[in-house]
Design a protein around this motif. Structure first.
Motif, PDB file in Angstrom:
ATOM      1  N   VAL A  19       0.948  -1.407   0.055  1.00 57.36           N
ATOM      2  CA  VAL A  19       0.260  -0.155   0.132  1.00 57.36           C
ATOM      3  C   VAL A  19       0.891   1.384   0.329  1.00 57.36           C
ATOM      4  N   HIS A  20       2.032   1.161   0.754  1.00 58.28           N
ATOM      5  CA  HIS A  20       2.978   2.325   0.883  1.00 58.28           C
ATOM      6  C   HIS A  20       3.581   2.693  -0.553  1.00 58.28           C
ATOM      7  N   ALA A  21       3.737   1.396  -1.065  1.00 55.19           N
ATOM      8  CA  ALA A  21       4.645   1.368  -2.192  1.00 55.19           C
ATOM      9  C   ALA A  21       3.686   2.129  -3.446  1.00 55.19           C
ATOM     10  N   LEU A  22       2.543   1.665  -3.582  1.00 57.57           N
ATOM     11  CA  LEU A  22       1.511   2.477  -4.678  1.00 57.57           C
ATOM     12  C   LEU A  22       1.297   3.939  -4.205  1.00 57.57           C
ATOM     13  N   GLU A  23       1.254   4.127  -2.974  1.00 61.21           N
ATOM     14  CA  GLU A  23       0.878   5.439  -2.585  1.00 61.21           C
ATOM     15  C   GLU A  23       2.247   6.481  -3.228  1.00 61.21           C
ATOM     16  N   PHE A  24       3.236   5.922  -2.725  1.00 62.58           N
ATOM     17  CA  PHE A  24       4.532   6.449  -3.114  1.00 62.58           C
ATOM     18  C   PHE A  24       4.723   6.595  -4.637  1.00 62.58           C
ATOM     19  N   ALA A  25       4.430   5.563  -5.414  1.00 64.75           N
ATOM     20  CA  ALA A  25       4.556   5.516  -6.908  1.00 64.75           C
ATOM     21  C   ALA A  25       3.443   6.819  -7.276  1.00 64.75           C
ATOM     22  N   ASN A  26       2.374   6.556  -6.767  1.00 64.18           N
ATOM     23  CA  ASN A  26       1.272   7.432  -7.280  1.00 64.18           C
ATOM     24  C   ASN A  26       1.681   9.112  -6.980  1.00 64.18           C
ATOM     25  N   SER A  27       2.573   9.439  -5.922  1.00 63.96           N
ATOM     26  CA  SER A  27       2.838  10.704  -5.319  1.00 63.96           C
ATOM     27  C   SER A  27       3.866  11.252  -6.320  1.00 63.96           C
ATOM     28  N   ILE A  28       4.726  10.269  -6.852  1.00 63.58           N
ATOM     29  CA  ILE A  28       6.000  10.743  -7.701  1.00 63.58           C
ATOM     30  C   ILE A  28       5.858  10.397  -9.315  1.00 63.58           C
ATOM     31  N   ASP A  29       4.543   9.958  -9.239  1.00 68.24           N
ATOM     32  CA  ASP A  29       4.183   9.514 -10.905  1.00 68.24           C
ATOM     33  C   ASP A  29       5.466   8.383 -11.194  1.00 68.24           C
ATOM     34  N   GLY A  30       5.565   7.360 -10.323  1.00 68.40           N
ATOM     35  CA  GLY A  30       6.372   6.310 -10.805  1.00 68.40           C
ATOM     36  C   GLY A  30       5.651   5.027 -11.246  1.00 68.40           C
ATOM     37  N   GLU A  31       6.601   3.934 -11.255  1.00 64.77           N
ATOM     38  CA  GLU A  31       5.890   2.859 -11.512  1.00 64.77           C
ATOM     39  C   GLU A  31       6.642   1.558 -10.607  1.00 64.77           C
ATOM     40  N   LEU A  32       5.887   0.458 -10.536  1.00 62.28           N
ATOM     41  CA  LEU A  32       6.432  -0.691  -9.405  1.00 62.28           C
ATOM     42  C   LEU A  32       7.045  -1.908 -10.199  1.00 62.28           C
ATOM     43  N   VAL A  33       8.145  -2.214  -9.869  1.00 56.82           N
ATOM     44  CA  VAL A  33       8.476  -3.641 -10.295  1.00 56.82           C
ATOM     45  C   VAL A  33       8.130  -4.636  -9.146  1.00 56.82           C
ATOM     46  N   LEU A  34       7.316  -5.483  -9.185  1.00 58.38           N
ATOM     47  CA  LEU A  34       7.118  -6.392  -8.175  1.00 58.38           C
ATOM     48  C   LEU A  34       8.005  -7.558  -8.236  1.00 58.38           C
ATOM     49  N   LEU A  35       8.921  -7.828  -7.271  1.00 64.06           N
ATOM     50  CA  LEU A  35       9.891  -8.977  -7.348  1.00 64.06           C
ATOM     51  C   LEU A  35       9.421 -10.047  -6.158  1.00 64.06           C
ATOM     52  N   HIS A  36       9.448 -11.106  -6.700  1.00 62.77           N
ATOM     53  CA  HIS A  36       9.211 -12.377  -5.660  1.00 62.77           C
ATOM     54  C   HIS A  36      10.524 -13.303  -5.862  1.00 62.77           C
TER      55      HIS A  36
END
Length: 277
Positions: A19-36
């Motif tokens: 959730v924090h990663a989503l909100e951070f990406a939204n605030s800086i216009d970023g994208e996520l790379v999910l790693l398992h």
């Protein structure tokens, strides 16, 4: 566009950090790379000559199925928060957590790492979690650590710990860019010990240079660095703590004593560690 690496083992701590990663990406216009990441078992091929590859393929397939089953849950969280427009890519990698993070940072041109953490007994482990401490010690980009029980809330106050060194300024300017995008203010904090060689003139120079920015400077005179930082966090309603990692063993040298349970209970905010060369 900034790229944010989010390592996950699909635990509660990791899902909360998502959730924090989503909100951070939204605030800086970023994208996520999910790693398992997962470790393949070690087998001696001479004892399993016929089934050697089958064992590995079975493990990989199992991890893939887990990954495939869990991803829709994360996408559902994004949709529920109206953040499903954030671009997300996925990586399933074999190897230990640190090595896979380092590979992903290079291969995917990552700018930030955000990861959930579990508490432990020492200062660095309570503050960041054992895995996060290892990651911070080795990677060369900023790492956000999200305590397991920390719910997301809009960031209004950021504490930036500093020693007023020239090499701290680029990090402060980087945090300033983030703060402006979040609509947050920065509280620079220096815990001045008797042995400190930082002069009043140096502090005034910093105050003058950042006079027109949403930054205030706070100097606390104390020999108890960690306790002073924790007290400041608690009484100033801090939302994010920024710490600079000057070298590999920064946390071990600076905070080598374990915190009391009382102090640790107040440590429930995200921590951003920025490496300083």
């Amino acid at each position: 566009m900034k790229r944010i690496l989010f390592p996950t083992d699909f635990s509660e701590a990791a899902t909360n950090a998502f959730v924090h990663a989503l909100e951070f990406a939204n605030s800086i216009d970023g994208e996520l790379v999910l790693l398992h990441a997962f470790d393949l078992p070690v087998f001696d091929s001479q004892y399993f000559p016929e089934n050697y590859m089958l064992i590995y393929e079975s493990v990989e397939l199992t991890q893939f199925e887990i990954f495939k089953d869990e991803l829709p849950k994360l996408h559902a969280i994004a949709q529920k928060r109206n953040l499903d427009g954030i671009k997300m890519t996925h990586r399933l990698m074999d190897g230990n957590l640190l090595s896979t993070i380092e590979r992903a940072i290079k291969e995917d041109n990552i700018d930030y790492v955000i990861m959930g953490t579990e508490g432990a007994t020492g200062w660095s482990e309570v503050l960041l979690g054992t895995h996060a401490t290892a990651v911070i010690s080795d990677v060369s980009i900023p790492v956000f650590s999200i305590p397991a029980n920390t719910e997301f809330k809009p960031v209004k106050n950021i504490v930036f710990t500093t020693r007023f060194r020239d090499k701290d300024k680029p990090a402060l300017k980087k945090v300033l860019k983030l703060a402006k995008k979040m609509g947050a203010k920065i509280k620079c904090l220096y815990v001045k010990k008797d042995s400190s060689d930082v002069t009043k003139e140096t502090i005034k120079e910093w105050e003058h240079e950042f006079a027109n920015e949403p930054v205030e400077f706070n100097v606390i005179f104390s020999e108890e660095v960690k306790e002073s930082i924790l007290d400041f966090i608690m009484f100033k309603k801090v939302d994010v703590l920024v710490m600079l990692t000057y070298k590999r063993n920064f946390f071990e040298n600076l905070f080598h004593h374990s915190l009391t349970n009382d102090c640790a209970s107040h440590l429930d905010i995200p921590v951003l560690a920025i490496p300083i060369k």
